[in-house]
Each structure stands twice: as structure tokens, then as C-alpha cells.
Design an enzyme around this catalytic site. Sequence first.
Site, short mmCIF file in Angstrom:
data_model
loop_
_atom_site.label_atom_id
_atom_site.label_comp_id
_atom_site.label_asym_id
_atom_site.label_seq_id
_atom_site.Cartn_x
_atom_site.Cartn_y
_atom_site.Cartn_z
N ARG A 134 60.63 92.60 24.30
CA ARG A 134 61.43 92.88 25.19
C ARG A 134 61.17 94.19 26.12
NH1 ARG A 134 66.75 93.20 21.60
NH2 ARG A 134 65.72 92.77 19.97
N SER A 182 64.42 94.23 12.21
CA SER A 182 65.61 94.14 11.67
C SER A 182 65.78 93.59 9.93
CB SER A 182 66.79 93.10 12.33
OG SER A 182 65.97 91.91 12.32
N CYS A 201 66.73 103.51 14.23
CA CYS A 201 66.77 103.12 12.75
C CYS A 201 67.25 104.25 11.90
CB CYS A 201 65.71 102.34 12.14
SG CYS A 201 64.23 103.72 12.14
N GLU A 221 75.03 96.76 10.26
CA GLU A 221 74.33 97.75 11.26
C GLU A 221 74.86 97.34 12.64
OE1 GLU A 221 70.17 97.27 11.91
OE2 GLU A 221 69.77 99.30 11.96
#
Length: 497
Positions: free
Chosen positions: A176, A225, A280, A382
Site C-alpha cells: 500500500r 495483523s 499498533c 482492533e
Amino acid sequence: MSLIQHLINGELVNDSGRSADVYNPSTGQVIHQVPLASRETIQQAIDSAKAAFPAWRNTPPAKRAQVMFRFKQLLEQNEARISQLISEEHGKTLEDAAGELKRGIENVEYACSAPEILKGEYSRNVGPNIDAWSDFQPLGVVAGITPFNFPAMVPLWMYPLAIVCGNCFILKPSERDPSSTLLIAQLLQEAGLPKGVLSVVHGDKGAVDALIEAPEVKALSFVGSTPIAEYIYSEATKRGKRVQALGGAKNHAVLMPDADLDNAVSALMGAAYGSCGERCMAISVAVCVGDQVADALIAKLVPQIKALKIGAGTSCGLDMGPLVSAQARDKVSGYIEDGVSSGAELVVDGRGLSVSGHEDGFFLGGCLFDRVTPQMRIYKEEIFGPVLCIVRVNSLEAAMQLINDHEYGNGTCIFTRDGEAARLFCDEIEVGMVGVNVPLPVPVAYHSFGGWKRSLFGDLHAYGPDGVRFYTRRKAITQRWPQRASHEASQFAFPSL
Ligand code: NAD
């Protein structure tokens, strides 16, 4: 619009296969195409790493470190250029991008101490004329797979240390926002790294699976993730690889009644809304001990959330940019709807924000929920966006129970003036990184980074001393040089002193 390239064997390489769009999240426009490596491309990178390994493993650690000294200088000289690329593709503010780069450079500085960290251990005279030592030897070809949210820092957690330990490294960054990651790798080439010691291959699941399945790849470091971390850990360990897979998080901040509330509010604002909550270690839950603390906290937070300066990351003086993609913004909006329908009180609603001149950007304002309960999805999962949830409890013990019951255990912190409470919290909280009046307790490079529970799969944390352990294997050598005149009889009992 340009096509981003792979970096293989020291050369920029085109790929004629599949590709994906890279967006500028502030404008909502596609700005580049990134190739998605095929198995053949991954194999090219592996072959070049394998070919580079014998010479690199025999290069003296001090020489390897010299490359890192030059790399550090180049990173510092190119700070503005790197920050611009991060901000253009990720959306975070320029100041935030420069901050992540500085924290990444810390890891390069640690890698500069290669001769010191690889000294090994030596014992003389463990028996008659016998000496013993432990060597730290490199593993060979190792790989790293990194997330979008720190395109500079997280790769720098991995390859400087892996490389000074004598390994050759293949990096598969996030598809990305790959441009800053690629530029940084090119700077390492410019610093004098031999060809093939570091390759950067872009890609998606196909590229990752090729790395997992390649027998030449001896270890994998992953950050991303939790579902993908778990997948990579189980698939790669099944094939005998060493794996550290760092996953997602839900980080709680506990506010005690005696906390310095003004300072706690400043800390929470940065920790919850900085980088649009896409960290995170972002604080996503404030656990207030007592209703008075919760009411006072909300009164102070609300005007500050409403006053957040939000705009294109590349503009100066902002608090927050957009989310990374339209999907990310829609996912976070979905959580907000879910929170409302499950009975949480939406105190500040950031949806519908429009930034003048950037109407197609992926923006979302800061959001605040009160009266969140542990059963709600917005508490359990999350969210990875600018959403802070307040949970009210009656005691420190109840706050700690809440945190210890959560599936994630990445970071946490406590705001208090009470040393006894802080000490109990540090001792008994089941979380890997703990702050006392420090909202984002990201360890410095000479400690190691890692969560507990489903925030980390594997035994060793990232970077620092654990990183050295991860990227080396021990060899214990026992050596005897008898004195010429002596003759020793055979000994059939197990050797002992
Ligand atoms: P992600 O898991 O979607 O992607 C991470 C990497 O895995 C990327 O390189 C991606 O290309 C690859 N990937 C994606 N899907 C895959 C699949 N099905 N099979 C194999 N590989 C796949 O994560 P993200 O959205 O890029 O990053 C955000 C996540 O990373 C958050 O959950 C965040 O908490 C986590 N994170 C954790 C830490 C930590 O230290 N624990 C640090 C930064 C980010």
C-alpha cells in the site's frame, strides 16, 4: 503515474506480471502502480541472496558495521525526502513520518555495534587444556514481511540487524505504501552494501506464500495483523523455519483517581489520534477508575478532539491526516455504527468530515465513545482508526482484570502518582510493553519490542538483544590442545572434571 520496481541483486527490476494501485490517501487518487511479485521473481531474489551469503558471512562484523554507519548518515541527509514519500502514500503528517524515521535510525545505530554484539562467549580451561566458546553464526537467507503503518521504521527493525549478523535479507513491504521503503533500501546499497545482501520484492499473499514455502529461507520476521501473523507462524514453523510474527493490538490506558489529568489528556490525545490511530501501540481504550475520573476526562477531551487539525499529511502543522484507504475509512465507520447500535454513547462523531480542497481524501475526524463494555465489538476488536473508547470501572484490580482478559497484550500504560499502584500494575499486567505515565511505551532499540498473548506468535521479540538471538544461531565449540609431552589414557566414564 509511475510503476514502482523491485530491488533485486542491487538492481531495480521491472515486473510484467500483476500489479496493484498505490493511492495518495489525502487526495483519493491513484499515484503509482506496484508490481505483485510472481514465484519466479521471488526465486530470483532468493538466488541472489544465496549467492551473496558466503562472502557476506565471512566479511568481518566491523566492516559490516561500517556500511551501517554510512547508511545512518544517508538516512539523516534524506529525512525530508523520505518523510514526503511516507506522507504521500500513508497519509500521516510530515512530523509523524520524520518521527518514525528517527525511531528506525535508532535500529541502524544499534546495528553499528555489530562487533560488540557478536563477540560471543569464551571460557578458558573448562577442563585440562580445554577451552570452550559459543559462536553466534548467521542463519543464511532470511525474510521480512511488513505492514503499511510504519513503512520506514518496521523494516528498519529487521534488516539492519539481520544483515550485520551476517545474513542476506529479502524484504516484502506493504503493497500500500512501498516507495519510502524502496528508497531506504536503495540508500543502503549506496552506503556500500554488496549486491544481493538485501532485496526488496513487492507483492501480496502470493509473494508471502512463495517465501514461506522456499526451503532456502531459514527465518521469517512478520509484523501485521493477527490473523496473518498466525497464518504465517503456523505455515512457516510447520516447514521448520524460525518465525517471529507480531500481530494486532488493543492497548488500554488506565487512569487512576490521583492521575495528573491535564498531562494524561495531552498524552492520550497524541496516543489515540496521532497517525489517525493507525499504530499498533495506539491507545484505543481509556479505563477510568471511578465515574469522577471518566466525567472529568471527557470534559477535557471533547474540546480537544473537536479542535484536532486534520488535513493532507504533507501540509505543515497538522495533528492528523487521512486513513490509508477508502476501505480502512469505511471499516472504521462500520465500527462506529456498530458501537452506537450496541449501546455505547458516541460523545464525538468524526464521520462526515470534509477537508476543503481534498474532498476525495479518506478522512475521518476523531471519535470518542463512553460507557463501552467488554462484550461490545468496538471493545473486543482492533479498530485501527481515530476512535477512543472509555470503559468505567471501580478499582485498579477491575481495570487490570479487564486488560488481562483481553485477547491482545501489546502495550498498556497507567497514569497515576501512586508508586504502589504503578508497581503492582507493572508486575501483574499480562502485556508485553508497559508505560507508567508514558502512553506509547515503544522500547528503544537496545531493548526489544514485542507483545504478549495474540499480539505475538513466537518466542523472541523484535530488534535489540532478542533480534540478535533471532538472526543468529549458537554454535558451542570445545577445543583441546594437549601439551606435547603428555599422554592421557582412554576414559570411558562420561567426561567431567
Ligand atoms: P496486514 O496483516 O494486512 O499486512 C501485513 C503484511 O502481510 C503486508 O505486507 C501484506 O502484504 C501481507 N499480507 C496481507 N494479507 C496476507 C495474506 N492473506 N497472506 C500473506 N500475507 C498477507 O497488516 P496491515 O494492515 O498492513 O497493518 C496493520 C496491522 O499491523 C494492524 O493489525 C497493526 O496492529 C499491526 N501492526 C503490529 C505491529 C506490532 O509490532 N505488533 C506493528 C505495526 C503494525
